[in-house]
Design a protein around this motif. Sequence first.
Motif, PDB file in Angstrom:
ATOM      1  N   PRO A 263       0.791  -1.232   0.000  1.00  0.00           N
ATOM      2  CA  PRO A 263       0.000   0.000   0.000  1.00  0.00           C
ATOM      3  C   PRO A 263       0.826   1.285   0.000  1.00  0.00           C
ATOM      4  O   PRO A 263       0.474   2.254  -0.693  1.00  0.00           O
ATOM      5  CB  PRO A 263      -0.828  -0.124   1.290  1.00  0.00           C
ATOM      6  N   SER A 264       1.941   1.321   0.731  1.00  0.00           N
ATOM      7  CA  SER A 264       2.714   2.562   0.855  1.00  0.00           C
ATOM      8  C   SER A 264       3.411   2.962  -0.440  1.00  0.00           C
ATOM      9  O   SER A 264       3.851   4.105  -0.589  1.00  0.00           O
ATOM     10  CB  SER A 264       3.762   2.430   1.973  1.00  0.00           C
ATOM     11  N   LEU A 265       3.528   2.032  -1.406  1.00  0.00           N
ATOM     12  CA  LEU A 265       4.235   2.339  -2.652  1.00  0.00           C
ATOM     13  C   LEU A 265       3.303   2.496  -3.854  1.00  0.00           C
ATOM     14  O   LEU A 265       3.758   2.865  -4.939  1.00  0.00           O
ATOM     15  CB  LEU A 265       5.259   1.237  -2.961  1.00  0.00           C
ATOM     16  N   ARG A 266       2.027   2.232  -3.659  1.00  0.00           N
ATOM     17  CA  ARG A 266       1.103   2.309  -4.794  1.00  0.00           C
ATOM     18  C   ARG A 266       0.930   3.755  -5.248  1.00  0.00           C
ATOM     19  O   ARG A 266       0.746   4.659  -4.442  1.00  0.00           O
ATOM     20  CB  ARG A 266      -0.243   1.687  -4.425  1.00  0.00           C
ATOM     21  N   LYS A 268       3.284   5.488  -6.490  1.00  0.00           N
ATOM     22  CA  LYS A 268       4.533   6.226  -6.244  1.00  0.00           C
ATOM     23  C   LYS A 268       5.630   5.855  -7.261  1.00  0.00           C
ATOM     24  O   LYS A 268       6.813   6.057  -6.994  1.00  0.00           O
ATOM     25  CB  LYS A 268       5.058   5.892  -4.830  1.00  0.00           C
ATOM     26  N   SER A 271       8.542   8.178  -7.913  1.00  0.00           N
ATOM     27  CA  SER A 271       9.480   8.537  -6.850  1.00  0.00           C
ATOM     28  C   SER A 271      10.873   8.021  -7.179  1.00  0.00           C
ATOM     29  O   SER A 271      11.018   6.901  -7.684  1.00  0.00           O
ATOM     30  CB  SER A 271       9.034   7.946  -5.508  1.00  0.00           C
ATOM     31  N   TYR A 274      11.686   4.601  -5.702  1.00  0.00           N
ATOM     32  CA  TYR A 274      10.619   3.590  -5.822  1.00  0.00           C
ATOM     33  C   TYR A 274      11.189   2.185  -6.046  1.00  0.00           C
ATOM     34  O   TYR A 274      10.844   1.246  -5.326  1.00  0.00           O
ATOM     35  CB  TYR A 274       9.671   3.957  -6.962  1.00  0.00           C
ATOM     36  N   ARG A 277      12.999   0.759  -2.999  1.00  0.00           N
ATOM     37  CA  ARG A 277      12.073   0.354  -1.918  1.00  0.00           C
ATOM     38  C   ARG A 277      11.280  -0.893  -2.305  1.00  0.00           C
ATOM     39  O   ARG A 277      11.055  -1.782  -1.473  1.00  0.00           O
ATOM     40  CB  ARG A 277      11.128   1.510  -1.590  1.00  0.00           C
ATOM     41  N   GLN A 335       0.093  -6.098   4.136  1.00  0.00           N
ATOM     42  CA  GLN A 335      -0.852  -4.992   4.270  1.00  0.00           C
ATOM     43  C   GLN A 335      -0.287  -3.803   5.064  1.00  0.00           C
ATOM     44  O   GLN A 335      -0.736  -2.664   4.899  1.00  0.00           O
ATOM     45  CB  GLN A 335      -2.153  -5.474   4.916  1.00  0.00           C
ATOM     46  N   ASP A 336       0.704  -4.044   5.918  1.00  0.00           N
ATOM     47  CA  ASP A 336       1.264  -2.949   6.731  1.00  0.00           C
ATOM     48  C   ASP A 336       2.544  -2.378   6.139  1.00  0.00           C
ATOM     49  O   ASP A 336       3.190  -1.523   6.768  1.00  0.00           O
ATOM     50  CB  ASP A 336       1.540  -3.455   8.154  1.00  0.00           C
ATOM     51  N   LEU A 337       2.937  -2.818   4.954  1.00  0.00           N
ATOM     52  CA  LEU A 337       4.190  -2.337   4.361  1.00  0.00           C
ATOM     53  C   LEU A 337       3.964  -1.076   3.525  1.00  0.00           C
ATOM     54  O   LEU A 337       2.898  -0.897   2.968  1.00  0.00           O
ATOM     55  CB  LEU A 337       4.823  -3.442   3.487  1.00  0.00           C
TER      56      LEU A 337
END
Length: 337
Positions: A263-266, A268, A271, A274, A277, A335-337
């Motif tokens: 989720p944190s990279l969608r 992006k 960047s 990117y 990461r 899910q928490d990444l």
Amino acid sequence: MYAVNLARYQRYPDCKQRGLRALPPLALFASKECHYSIKKGAAFLGLGTDSVRVVKTDERGKMIPEDLERQISLAEAEGAVPFLVSATSGTTVLGAFDPLEAIADVCQHHGLWLHVDAAWGGSVLLSQTHRHLLDGIQRADSVAWNPHKLLTAGLQCSALLLRDTSNLLRRCHGSQASYLFQQDKFYDVALDTGDKVVQCGRRVDCLKLWLMWKAQGGQGLERRVDQAFALAWYLVEELKKREGFELIMEPEFVNVCFWFVPPSLRGKQESPDYSERLAKVAPVLKERMVKEGSMMIGYQPHGTRGNFFRMVVANPALTRADMDFLLNELERLGQDL
């Protein structure tokens, strides 16, 4: 390694007795997607890893025959003697099948031994639907095939198939030890195959294949191959429907290569960090799935691509529900990444 040794012996039979001093500088050719055993074999046989000339591949990982021609000419210009080409049917990462007919044409033109590493993809020959991927393999001088891979025979079950009918294996590898391979036995001594191989004592690999083939039948093994393809395609289609999954390329075989984008990279992708990461995601998820005991999926970098997952659909016990579980579990673990 067997194929390289046989090809070398066929061209320079003196090397069995006189060793490397009987040889000019030799060159063999394999694609940049080839299995590491090619270079390892060259090192073991005293040819050195520099003797392996790396041939370019296209965007799908297939050897480019035109570059093979170029590499052969380059080796000759440098004073080396080309003697073998190793093509791959089912590369380890992308599952690519080299264009065997075109490569065989090049080998025929230059008088080179054609070896096909079909350790992974050779079992596809058992499928009437998919065997076209190996068109041209009948022109090979040698073929490596591992029924313990796609057919899931018990480890280990590996075969080397040779076009030769002149007992090249025995002439190249045999040492005629009279205390083991007596020639005056009461049965046909041609049945003693031990002198053809590197090991003295070994398990009977072929018995595993024979038993499995007798139990499953040709049609049963064909269904096993076809089912693997069908499940791989199902996984690809389901993967495309979900947010956060990015396919590397449409698979040709049963190697399904993809990124899981947390989720944190969608969104992006632009960047600057990117790719760096994203490459860290697969190792973290691999650790989590192993510690959970829920799955085992390989990952690797490839060329300029950072780490991505490679789901190899081979186990005949797998079902569509397992493919769904795989995607659900990656979503849960990430899910928490």
